[in-house]
Design a protein around this motif. Structure first.
Motif, short mmCIF file in Angstrom:
data_model
loop_
_atom_site.label_atom_id
_atom_site.label_comp_id
_atom_site.label_asym_id
_atom_site.label_seq_id
_atom_site.Cartn_x
_atom_site.Cartn_y
_atom_site.Cartn_z
N TYR A 199 36.57 48.32 46.08
CA TYR A 199 36.79 47.15 47.12
C TYR A 199 36.82 47.86 48.88
O TYR A 199 36.61 47.90 50.09
CB TYR A 199 37.81 46.41 46.95
CG TYR A 199 37.16 45.76 45.70
CD1 TYR A 199 36.40 44.49 45.47
CD2 TYR A 199 37.33 45.86 44.17
CE1 TYR A 199 35.80 43.90 44.48
CE2 TYR A 199 37.26 45.63 43.70
CZ TYR A 199 36.29 43.90 43.67
OH TYR A 199 35.14 43.90 42.49
N GLY A 202 34.12 49.35 50.98
CA GLY A 202 33.18 48.34 51.13
C GLY A 202 31.73 48.76 50.40
O GLY A 202 31.08 49.11 50.86
N GLU A 203 31.85 49.60 48.94
CA GLU A 203 31.18 50.20 47.97
C GLU A 203 29.40 49.04 48.20
O GLU A 203 30.02 47.53 48.08
CB GLU A 203 31.26 50.42 46.69
CG GLU A 203 29.87 50.87 46.11
CD GLU A 203 30.64 50.53 44.66
OE1 GLU A 203 31.79 51.33 44.54
OE2 GLU A 203 30.05 50.33 43.22
N ARG A 208 33.88 44.47 51.69
CA ARG A 208 34.80 45.63 52.10
C ARG A 208 36.05 44.58 52.17
O ARG A 208 36.24 43.15 52.40
CB ARG A 208 34.53 46.12 53.31
CG ARG A 208 35.42 47.17 53.18
CD ARG A 208 35.13 47.61 54.58
NE ARG A 208 36.16 47.31 55.69
CZ ARG A 208 37.08 48.42 55.83
NH1 ARG A 208 37.58 48.93 55.26
NH2 ARG A 208 37.64 47.84 56.49
N SER A 210 40.02 45.33 53.37
CA SER A 210 41.09 45.57 53.64
C SER A 210 42.54 45.34 53.03
O SER A 210 43.25 44.65 52.92
CB SER A 210 41.07 46.27 55.28
OG SER A 210 40.99 44.89 55.54
#
Ligand SMILES: Nc1ncnc2c1ncn2[C@@H]1O[C@H](COP(=O)(O)OP(=O)(O)OP(=O)(O)O)[C@@H](O)[C@H]1O
Ligand SMILES: [Mg+2]
Length: 487
Positions: A199, A202-203, A208, A210
């Motif tokens: 995560y 941001g695969e 994604r 943060s």
């Protein structure tokens, strides 16, 4: 059997709520469980906030997800709010309807949830001391939100979870020692960097998210070192189980010679390569469990660089025996069989990597000082009496001395401290190296070997090829070349 009478036997609130504290969370797994809710709520940002210095230490987890209405908040505060048997939305990280409460109570006696959705801001509190005093499941609603730590940081939608009365983290017997708490918070940040790395990165196919700890951004930690050139990626396999698909991919991390010392230690992790080898099970791309072969194989030195990623969807929790903490799992029978076969191929592959490194070193080397002898199931190393340096020296001796000399070489080979070497190489491979010859001895051995090979009528080109691929010349080849040319 017919029933003659019935009675409602509600659990004693104070007793059950105390027991809920002890289902085995650590600070790391508890924070991760709360963050699961933030991710499911579609948050872009999750902030972990800590106040360890004030009189009332607190930990906060703040997200900018969808937030909750007052009715939703009340339901969220209920222990056992959703049925584990219900089908969940496709990317929901929850299962039991318990995590928010069990995770929070495991670390604190006071859970505050402040949440905002649309125009509505709501707050509810579970205080275990109130539950104990009133002996009932009482949730409180504060009249003002102004003194809720970090309450002002809540954005236009989102949720803030605050833990106070951190009795499990602060050692009161030790005069309220906070050092332990700060260490655990740092370890939690590293845990989050691993558990949510897909995560954080941001695969592809994932939004994604943060995360930060007191403003310091968390960086994804990919345990497969998958972007390094020397990491070996196995093929991605799809295993169908009922309606579900499980994806499996093996990775072999780079050998220590292919990475910097810093990277080598980083990917070893605090527990080291041996303990961190094995399966890495992800549920909806969130790491559940790692560093285990699920009892199907032993963690050995030979397979220490092997890590296998397993991706499972969220509908298989019962089959995998996922627990409330999302920190343990067991593969179902048919999956176990497949995993066992995967382990067999890894075992064979890793053995090949190590042995071929060994073979190559020795067969590429045309002047082996040591030779590796494989005899059925036994392998041993001995000094090579055919090495020009030994041979040349031996030729200067009488027959009897020659015999003694060969016996000496055998003695050195037989007394090789294999256990100590093995243990040193396993624990700190980067610090183990052969003894280095001083300049004078090195110069002498270069000259001597060169002239022996010359006498044996090898061409200049062959001599250089042989010497440059053999130790001790190989690793100091520039120096050796200079000595040869200066002769
Ligand atoms: N940060 C949040 N944002 C929005 N909704 C939330 C948040 N945290 C909790 N909720 C709501 O509260 C419910 C209960 O959360 P809880 O963690 O107790 O159980 P769960 O996530 O459903 O299951 P599990 O026990 O597996 O975690 C969630 O299902 C969700 O609807
Ligand atoms: Mg949850």
């Amino acid at each position: 059997m017919t029933v003659s009478d019935r009675e409602i036997l509600a659990p004693r609130a104070s007793v059950l709520i105390e027991s809920m504290r002890d289902i085995g969370y650590s600070l790391q797994t508890a924070v991760a469980d709360v963050i699961d809710n933030s991710i499911t709520a579609g948050a872009n940002t999750v902030k972990l906030l800590t106040d360890t210095d004030s009189e009332n230490p607190a930990i906060g987890i703040l997200d900018d997800g969808c937030g909750m209405s007052k009715t939703e908040l009340l339901e969220a505060m209920r222990p056992g709010t959703k049925n584990p048997l219900d089908k969940r939305a496709i990317h929901d990280l929850g299962r039991f309807g318990l995590g928010l409460k069990t995770a929070s109570f495991s670390q604190s006696r006071r859970l505050i949830v402040l949440t905002r959705k649309g125009e509505e801001t709501s707050c509810a509190i579970w205080d275990l001391d109130t539950v104990a005093k009133e002996e009932d499941w009482i949730v409180e609603f504060p009249s003002s939100f102004s003194d809720i730590p970090w309450g002002k940081c809540l954005s236009s939608s989102g949720t803030l979870v605050v833990w106070q009365k951190l009795d499990r983290l602060i050692d009161e017997r030790n005069g309220g020692d906070h050092k332990n708490m700060n260490r655990q918070i740092d370890e939690t940040a590293s845990h989050l960097e691993l558990v949510f790395h897909r995560y954080l990165a941001g695969e592809k196919g994932l939004k994604r998210v943060s995360m930060s700890l007191n403003g310091r951004p968390l960086e994804p930690f990919d345990p497969f070192h998958s972007r390094h050139d020397a990491t070996i990626h196995g093929p991605e396999e799809v295993f169908r189980f009922g309606d579900h698909e499980i994806l499996i991919q093996t990775f072999t991390l780079p050998h220590h010679k292919k990475v910097s010392a810093e990277d080598w230690n980083r990917y070893a992790g605090p527990e080291g390569y041996i303990k961190n080898q094995g399966f890495y099970l992800y549920r909806e791309k969130r790491l559940i469990i790692h560093g285990t072969w699920f009892g199907l194989a032993k963690q050995t030195e030979l397979t220490k660089l092997a890590r296998v990623r397993i991706d499972m969807p969220n509908g298989m929790d019962a089959e995998w025996k996922i627990d409330v903490k999302k920190a343990s799992a067991q593969p179902p029978g048919p999956v176990r069989d497949r995993l066992r076969r995967i382990i067999e191929t890894i075992g064979a592959g890793s053995r090949r990597i190590y042995v071929s490194r060994g073979k190559r070193l020795i067969s590429d080397n045309r002047l082996p000082v040591w030779i590796r002898v494989q005899d059925k199931n036994r392998i041993h190393y001995r000094l090579n009496p055919e090495h020009p340096a030994f041979k040349n020296f031996s030729e200067e001796l009488t027959n009897q001395q020659q015999h003694k000399f060969l016996r000496l070489l055998d003695l050195v080979g037989s007394a090789m401290p294999i256990d100590t070497i093995f243990s040193d190489v396993s624990s700190t491979p980067e610090s183990v190296s052969p003894q280095e010859l001083d300049g004078e001895s090195f110069c002498e051995i270069v000259k001597r070997t060169y002239s022996i090979l010359k006498d044996e009528k090898y061409s200049e080109e062959d001599i250089q090829l042989m010497m440059s691929s053999a130790e001790p010349f190989k690793s100091r080849w520039e120096e050796a070349k200079e000595i040869i040319f200066k002769r």
